[in-house]
Design a protein around this motif. Structure first.
Motif, PDB file in Angstrom:
ATOM      1  N   UNK A 122       0.808  -1.214   0.000  1.00 55.42           N
ATOM      2  CA  UNK A 122       0.000   0.000   0.000  1.00 55.42           C
ATOM      3  C   UNK A 122       0.846   1.271   0.000  1.00 55.42           C
ATOM      4  N   UNK A 123       2.059   1.195   0.540  1.00 50.63           N
ATOM      5  CA  UNK A 123       2.939   2.363   0.579  1.00 50.63           C
ATOM      6  C   UNK A 123       3.884   2.418  -0.618  1.00 50.63           C
ATOM      7  N   UNK A 124       3.781   1.440  -1.499  1.00 49.56           N
ATOM      8  CA  UNK A 124       4.661   1.381  -2.663  1.00 49.56           C
ATOM      9  C   UNK A 124       4.300   2.400  -3.724  1.00 49.56           C
ATOM     10  N   UNK A 125       5.212   2.606  -4.651  1.00 47.39           N
ATOM     11  CA  UNK A 125       5.047   3.624  -5.693  1.00 47.39           C
ATOM     12  C   UNK A 125       3.795   3.409  -6.528  1.00 47.39           C
ATOM     13  N   UNK A 126       3.487   2.160  -6.858  1.00 45.97           N
ATOM     14  CA  UNK A 126       2.362   1.886  -7.743  1.00 45.97           C
ATOM     15  C   UNK A 126       1.050   2.375  -7.151  1.00 45.97           C
ATOM     16  N   UNK A 127       0.794   2.034  -5.898  1.00 49.33           N
ATOM     17  CA  UNK A 127      -0.461   2.452  -5.277  1.00 49.33           C
ATOM     18  C   UNK A 127      -0.465   3.950  -4.972  1.00 49.33           C
ATOM     19  N   UNK A 128       0.617   4.455  -4.419  1.00 47.21           N
ATOM     20  CA  UNK A 128       0.649   5.867  -4.045  1.00 47.21           C
ATOM     21  C   UNK A 128       0.528   6.771  -5.271  1.00 47.21           C
ATOM     22  N   UNK A 129       1.223   6.423  -6.353  1.00 44.92           N
ATOM     23  CA  UNK A 129       1.202   7.262  -7.552  1.00 44.92           C
ATOM     24  C   UNK A 129      -0.162   7.286  -8.226  1.00 44.92           C
ATOM     25  N   UNK A 130      -0.993   6.289  -7.968  1.00 48.29           N
ATOM     26  CA  UNK A 130      -2.324   6.268  -8.587  1.00 48.29           C
ATOM     27  C   UNK A 130      -3.227   7.376  -8.053  1.00 48.29           C
ATOM     28  N   UNK A 131      -2.813   8.024  -6.961  1.00 50.47           N
ATOM     29  CA  UNK A 131      -3.594   9.120  -6.385  1.00 50.47           C
ATOM     30  C   UNK A 131      -3.013  10.494  -6.727  1.00 50.47           C
ATOM     31  N   UNK A 132      -1.859  10.529  -7.407  1.00 49.15           N
ATOM     32  CA  UNK A 132      -1.236  11.810  -7.713  1.00 49.15           C
ATOM     33  C   UNK A 132      -2.120  12.691  -8.599  1.00 49.15           C
ATOM     34  N   UNK A 133      -2.796  12.075  -9.574  1.00 52.04           N
ATOM     35  CA  UNK A 133      -3.619  12.824 -10.528  1.00 52.04           C
ATOM     36  C   UNK A 133      -5.105  12.648 -10.254  1.00 52.04           C
ATOM     37  N   UNK A 134      -5.462  12.530  -8.985  1.00 51.05           N
ATOM     38  CA  UNK A 134      -6.871  12.324  -8.642  1.00 51.05           C
ATOM     39  C   UNK A 134      -7.729  13.498  -9.105  1.00 51.05           C
ATOM     40  N   UNK A 135      -7.205  14.729  -8.972  1.00 49.28           N
ATOM     41  CA  UNK A 135      -7.951  15.896  -9.439  1.00 49.28           C
ATOM     42  C   UNK A 135      -8.195  15.834 -10.933  1.00 49.28           C
ATOM     43  N   UNK A 136      -7.177  15.415 -11.697  1.00 56.05           N
ATOM     44  CA  UNK A 136      -7.325  15.288 -13.150  1.00 56.05           C
ATOM     45  C   UNK A 136      -8.323  14.194 -13.497  1.00 56.05           C
ATOM     46  N   UNK A 137      -8.317  13.117 -12.722  1.00 53.66           N
ATOM     47  CA  UNK A 137      -9.267  12.012 -12.943  1.00 53.66           C
ATOM     48  C   UNK A 137     -10.711  12.511 -12.840  1.00 53.66           C
ATOM     49  N   UNK A 138     -10.982  13.436 -11.909  1.00 51.29           N
ATOM     50  CA  UNK A 138     -12.330  13.977 -11.736  1.00 51.29           C
ATOM     51  C   UNK A 138     -12.781  14.799 -12.942  1.00 51.29           C
ATOM     52  N   UNK A 139     -11.850  15.283 -13.755  1.00 47.04           N
ATOM     53  CA  UNK A 139     -12.201  16.131 -14.888  1.00 47.04           C
ATOM     54  C   UNK A 139     -12.615  15.333 -16.119  1.00 47.04           C
ATOM     55  N   UNK A 140     -12.388  14.029 -16.104  1.00 46.71           N
ATOM     56  CA  UNK A 140     -12.625  13.211 -17.287  1.00 46.71           C
ATOM     57  C   UNK A 140     -13.837  12.291 -17.095  1.00 46.71           C
TER      58      UNK A 140
END
Length: 272
Positions: A122-140
């Protein structure tokens, strides 16, 4: 009694400071998570455990891989981890701090209820990075609602199937989580399995949860349903039966269906 103008001003300033503090807690909260990740990467809990459950910084350094120039930084890391309750600390001889295991860090050592693989996932790059663009995800407007797929182009299970290193990390994490929570479930909620003759664990992965149930309740015939590539890696030295399939197409006949989503356990009796 009415407040004076000075009192009103003081109250307003305190409210602003409290608001700023709240925002700082949210903004800097990731530091606690990353400090825990660093502790796991460096095996600091194991280092303390190997010294009998308490150790000074020099003793910890003898057990971890660390560049000598980073020792002062390690002291700062330990300060974060003690303030957040991962470790305890008290003054030892020569005022050298002695760090100890807490109930939280005891879950990071040993071969029993060890949740380290799950936290590492859960603390690894794959999971953490999936939340970096959460704001952008809401726009699509996307056909698939998953922020994980938006970030990585695949669902979690697809990525685990195509990336061997992530797949092992994912499998180890799920097994650790299942082993931990099922130990509690069997002890505290074992009566729910009484009267059940057969059980199918839907999307049960490598069967960590189901194997715990099978051992605790040998009268229950247990099976696991999961995708073919998952079942292909299932253990063979167990009485649990593994079935390749898709839960959205069909579920094998059983007296009960078991669904597990992280720490949320649902056991639903049915007449399949």
């Amino acid at each position: 009694m009415a407040l004076s103008k000075k009192q009103h001003t003081s109250t307003d300033q305190q409210a602003v400071l409290d608001a700023q503090l709240l925002l700082w807690h949210h903004t800097m909260g990731y530091v606690k998570s990353m400090a825990l990740k660093a502790a796991l990467d460096l095996s600091i809990p194991d280092a303390v455990h190997q010294h009998g459950g308490s150790a000074t910084l020099p003793q910890i350094v003898t057990k971890v891989t660390l560049h000598p120039s980073k020792i002062p930084c390690l002291r700062r890391l330990m300060r974060v981890l003690t303030l957040t309750g991962v470790f305890s600390v008290h003054a030892g001889g020569d005022d050298e701090p002695v760090y100890g295991l807490t109930p939280a860090s005891r879950l990071l050592v040993g071969s029993g209820m060890n949740v380290t693989p799950f936290l590492t996932l859960m603390l690894g790059t794959v999971f953490v990075s999936s939340l970096f663009d959460l704001g952008e995800w809401f726009r699509h407007e996307l056909p698939d609602p998953s922020p994980f797929k938006f970030a990585h182009g695949r669902h979690i299970w697809d990525l685990a199937d195509h990336d061997a290193s992530f797949g092992k990390l994912f499998d180890d994490g799920m097994v650790a989580d299942s082993s931990f929570i099922m130990d509690v479930v069997v002890k505290e909620c074992g009566d729910v399995f009484q009267g059940i003759s057969s059980l199918v664990d839907v999307a049960g992965g490598l069967g960590g949860a189901t194997q715990t149930i099978a051992k605790a309740f040998p009268h229950v015939e247990c099976s696991v349903l999961d995708l073919p590539h998952v079942v292909a890696n299932a253990p063979t030295d167990t009485d649990v039966k593994y079935i390749a399939g898709d839960m959205f197409e069909s579920i094998p006949s059983a007296n009960s269906v078991f669904l597990k989503v992280y720490a949320h356990i649902i056991v639903k009796s049915c007449s399949c």
